[in-house]
Design an enzyme around this catalytic site. Sequence first.
Site, PDB file in Angstrom:
ATOM      1  N   SER A 140     -16.560 -58.537   3.189  1.00 17.04           N
ATOM      2  CA  SER A 140     -16.162 -58.055   4.501  1.00 17.04           C
ATOM      3  C   SER A 140     -17.034 -56.865   4.863  1.00 17.04           C
ATOM      4  CB  SER A 140     -14.689 -57.624   4.503  1.00 17.04           C
ATOM      5  OG  SER A 140     -14.361 -56.938   5.699  1.00 17.04           O
TER       6      SER A 140
ATOM      7  N   TYR B 136      -8.006 -52.418   0.941  1.00 16.34           N
ATOM      8  CA  TYR B 136      -8.849 -53.488   1.457  1.00 16.34           C
ATOM      9  C   TYR B 136     -10.327 -53.113   1.343  1.00 16.34           C
ATOM     10  CZ  TYR B 136     -10.362 -57.307   4.491  1.00 16.34           C
ATOM     11  OH  TYR B 136     -10.970 -58.433   4.998  1.00 16.34           O
TER      12      TYR B 136
END
Length: 248
Positions: A138, A151
């Site tokens: 990501s 995250y």
Amino acid sequence: MSRLAGKAAIVTGAASGIGEATAIRFAREGAQVLVSDLRQADVDRVVEAIRQDGGTAVGRVIDVAREEDRQAGIAAAKEAFGKIDILVNNAGMSSNLGGGPEQWEAGISITLSSVYWMSMAALPHLRETQGAIVNLGSCAGNTIATNVAWYCSAKAGVLGLTRSFAATYGPEGIRTNAVCPGSAETPRVAAILDAWPDQREKHNARCPMRRMGTAAEQASVVLFLASEDAAFVNGQAIFVDGGFSLSV
């Protein structure tokens, strides 16, 4: 088109979003695909869509946080296809679930640790085929986002793991790379946008291409990295974000 003709692939988190788009694209390119996710009905839907499209797929419920599920999924792919050429580690937790202690433990386990353990389980079979691993990273693994430390940490870890695997197993002919999406129009992102409706406008204003990506656009790059077109690509993280990471 048959860029993956004769190949056998496992795609985790394949019942929606980027995973679903990847499984469908792989099958259209000639791969036999094991579709895995948490819910049988969702897995069955994607398998049926692939078969209706003329492709070959089997389904398996895999909770990537559970060792018995990981091993059973690998065994199911080997039994169904006789080999494993490609592993796509796409499963992970959504970044909109907050940043408390419980999210940290679950997020690291599902989004980072499972990538390592799933890859290790597949490794003996990938050695036989000199196969490829594609991890879903990501932009958050290379930039800063507030309130989602788990995250950002997990996705940064995926990039480090990708490079380590590339260096460690490249000499055995196994390639490991990562695709790093920005924001793509998936059910998971839709849930985030439902919670924070102004985020779409903010994202588009910062993205040089002034829009969000699609799951199909991510799947195209996963396909490239899994295919022989990327035969000399190893240890790389390709950002598929419309240039969003340039402006963060």
